[in-house]
Design an enzyme around this catalytic site. Structure first.
Site, PDB file in Angstrom:
ATOM      1  N   TYR A  70       0.298  -1.111  -0.290  1.00 39.38           N
ATOM      2  CA  TYR A  70      -0.188   0.432   0.021  1.00 39.38           C
ATOM      3  C   TYR A  70       0.875   1.256  -0.180  1.00 39.38           C
ATOM      4  CZ  TYR A  70      -3.145   3.681   1.661  1.00 39.38           C
ATOM      5  OH  TYR A  70      -3.743   4.845   1.535  1.00 39.38           O
ATOM      6  N   HIS A 129      -4.169  16.418  -2.337  1.00 39.98           N
ATOM      7  CA  HIS A 129      -4.512  16.316  -0.916  1.00 39.98           C
ATOM      8  C   HIS A 129      -4.633  17.716  -0.619  1.00 39.98           C
ATOM      9  CE1 HIS A 129      -4.691  12.310  -2.021  1.00 39.98           C
ATOM     10  NE2 HIS A 129      -5.164  11.931   0.182  1.00 39.98           N
ATOM     11  N   ASN A 158       0.324  11.783   5.916  1.00 39.55           N
ATOM     12  CA  ASN A 158      -0.465  10.495   7.226  1.00 39.55           C
ATOM     13  C   ASN A 158       0.370  11.382   8.428  1.00 39.55           C
ATOM     14  OD1 ASN A 158      -1.177   7.010   5.201  1.00 39.55           O
ATOM     15  ND2 ASN A 158      -1.647   8.818   6.061  1.00 39.55           N
ATOM     16  N   TYR A 163     -17.585  29.598  47.339  1.00 32.97           N
ATOM     17  CA  TYR A 163     -16.794  28.605  46.216  1.00 32.97           C
ATOM     18  C   TYR A 163     -16.281  28.818  45.989  1.00 32.97           C
ATOM     19  CZ  TYR A 163     -20.242  24.374  48.117  1.00 32.97           C
ATOM     20  OH  TYR A 163     -21.225  23.653  49.407  1.00 32.97           O
ATOM     21  N   ARG A 169     -13.516  29.328  48.516  1.00 30.69           N
ATOM     22  CA  ARG A 169     -13.151  28.120  49.063  1.00 30.69           C
ATOM     23  C   ARG A 169     -12.904  27.423  48.863  1.00 30.69           C
ATOM     24  NH1 ARG A 169     -17.430  24.942  52.822  1.00 30.69           N
ATOM     25  NH2 ARG A 169     -18.615  27.284  51.299  1.00 30.69           N
ATOM     26  N   PHE A 216      -1.819   6.744  12.225  1.00 31.27           N
ATOM     27  CA  PHE A 216      -2.946   8.401  12.015  1.00 31.27           C
ATOM     28  C   PHE A 216      -3.692   8.021  12.426  1.00 31.27           C
ATOM     29  CE2 PHE A 216      -4.347   4.736   8.669  1.00 31.27           C
ATOM     30  CZ  PHE A 216      -5.214   4.539   8.830  1.00 31.27           C
TER      31      PHE A 216
END
Length: 501
Positions: A42, A72, A187, A272, A275, A320
């Protein structure tokens, strides 16, 4: 992590150890042999994604990798800022140098040379779903390496130029990609990781500042320091809580304001937001450290596909997938939102005369005629609410892409990108708290706060004068936010990661 933080802050890029070259060359030779052979692997001699079943002839290897990069380059949106782009490039160098990606030494050397010559590609921020790598952003980075795309550089005057011109200005030549090299470049999770790390680095200064500002707020409303006693926090045992309480105790030591109400104070307990400051900020601190640990591991990781092993096997996997980065980004977002939420409540406490223990309404000496910090508090509420919405998790979202080949994705990219806005929002919340706390402490005169907190007020007053008559306060908020974001140097906390960078 220290090396990455220093580089992000403008330092020199650490170089690849020459001893790594043997492993890099070995893996590259394995890929070169496969490219000349008949066994389909691949991304070496096949198509990509859903097109993985299509074989590619050896003569078309270079064209295959070049086409991959060009196709891409589909990102949109604003350019990634320079510091984050450079960090992304450095992370890619770090990953490829592990010797499991099958790229040549020359490719890594070109990335290092681009960093050394201050060349940073024009990388659009949007377009990655955080699986199969940050494909679009990394493709825009890789395009410059082959002389395409756009880049800025030390010899470029304010606007991007073509990749070939940016390289040429630095005396560098574009590279012709070898087998798998285009795939190895795009990748990976380096875009998401760099953006998340950049936000974390900026946030860390702000967290340290907020602890100091919270101490000043405690004095402004004459809050008790009893909840900061070490035995309380030791019984619970959380590191962050223990450290925040200790830092606040140190900052408040010697305060005349505190000593003035140790006896005879009719208030039994503070709200709160006063505190429980150590409990809330400490929990956020611990979350940030866990995220830092994850991101430190990821910064050292090999996250492309397929991977080349020492026995010359080449195996397809899924490193990836950016799920760890997405979850770390969600952790950071939640911590930011909670730090802003409790800070905003302290702001509200100080401007409310029914709760602030004798401070004037909205911290103005002439309430009614003047509105003081009334709308500054409203601004802090707006920013707090926005951060709450932005803190909704991104890692729980997914959508199938690439004809269902990539059927689960992490959404790490925009999980990381939103952090920048959240950090900026928090800086302005803490800046508003600082304005209120400084004003409140000044109303306690002639009593004085502690020495380090007096120094904090003095630093603020070099750019923001006390508020008497009403004025536009937007610029005051901005200056206070910048002061807090760049670090007050009154509290120092270790990020505490265990993975080495």
């Amino acid at each position: 992590m220290a090396q990455m933080r220093a580089f992000f802050a403008g330092g020199r890029a650490p170089g690849v150890d020459a001893r790594a070259r043997a492993g890099i060359d070995r893996a590259a030779a394995v890929i070169a042999d496969i490219a000349r052979g008949d066994v389909p692997v691949y991304g070496v001699n096949t198509g990509f994604g859903k097109l993985a079943s299509m074989r590619i002839a050896p003569d078309d290897t270079a064209r295959l990798q070049r086409n991959l990069i060009l196709s891409h380059c589909a990102g949109v949106g604003d350019p990634l800022p320079r510091a984050e782009t450079a960090l992304m490039m450095l992370l890619k160098v770090n990953s490829l140098a592990r010797g499991a990606s099958g790229v040549r030494w020359e490719l890594i050397a070109l990335l290092e040379a681009m960093l050394a010559h201050d060349i940073w590609p024009n990388v659009p921020e949007q377009g990655s779903v955080g699986a199969s790598g940050d494909l679009a952003p990394l493709a825009h980075m890789a395009a410059v390496m082959i002389g395409e795309g756009q880049a800025w550089g030390a010899k470029v005057d304010g606007h991007p130029v073509s990749g070939s011109e940016a390289l040429g200005n630095a005396g560098l030549d574009p590279i012709v990609l070898g087998p798998k090299e285009g795939l190895a470049l795009i990748n990976g999770t380096q875009f998401s990781t760099a953006v998340a790390l950049g936000a974390l680095f900026d946030l860390w200064h702000l967290v340290e500042s907020q602890i100091a500002v919270a101490a000043l707020s405690t004095d402004a409303i004459m809050g008790s320091t009893a909840p900061l006693r070490p035995e309380i926090h030791a019984l619970r045992g959380h590191r962050g809580q223990i450290e925040v309480a200790a830092a606040m105790r140190d900052l408040l030591e010697g305060s005349e304001i505190r000593e003035s109400h140790r006896e005879g104070d009719t208030r039994v307990q503070d709200p709160y937001c006063i505190r429980c400051q150590a409990q809330v900020a400490g929990a956020a601190l611990d979350q940030l450290r866990m995220a830092a640990h994850t991101l430190a591991i990821e910064a050292n990781a090999v996250t492309d596909n397929p991977l080349v092993f020492e026995d010359a096997s080449v195996i397809s996997g899924g490193n990836f997938h950016a799920e760890p980065v997405a979850m770390a980004a969600d952790q950071i977002a939640i911590a930011i939102a909670e730090l802003g939420a409790i800070a905003q409540r302290r702001i509200a406490l100080m401007v409310d005369p029914t709760l602030s223990f004798d401070l004037p309404p909205f911290l103005t000496p002439e309430p009614g005629l003047n509105s003081g910090l009334m709308i500054a508090e409203v601004t802090s509420a707006a920013l707090m609410s926005e951060n709450k919405h932005l803190a909704n998790p991104c890692s729980t979202d997914s959508t199938p892409t690439s004809a269902n080949q990539e059927d689960h994705v992490s959404m790490a990219a925009h999980g990381a990108l939103r952090l920048r806005r959240m950090v900026d929002n928090l800086a302005h919340i803490v800046g508003i708290e600082l304005l209120c706390a400084a004003q409140g402490v000044e109303f306690r005169a002639p009593l004085q706060t502690s020495a380090p907190l007096r120094e904090l007020v003095k630093r603020l007053r070099t750019t923001v004068p006390s508020l008497g008559e009403d004025r536009m306060v937007s610029a005051d908020i901005g200056r206070a936010a910048t002061l807090c974001a760049t670090g007050l140097d009154l509290c120092s906390l270790e990020m505490g990661e265990s993975a080495s960078l």
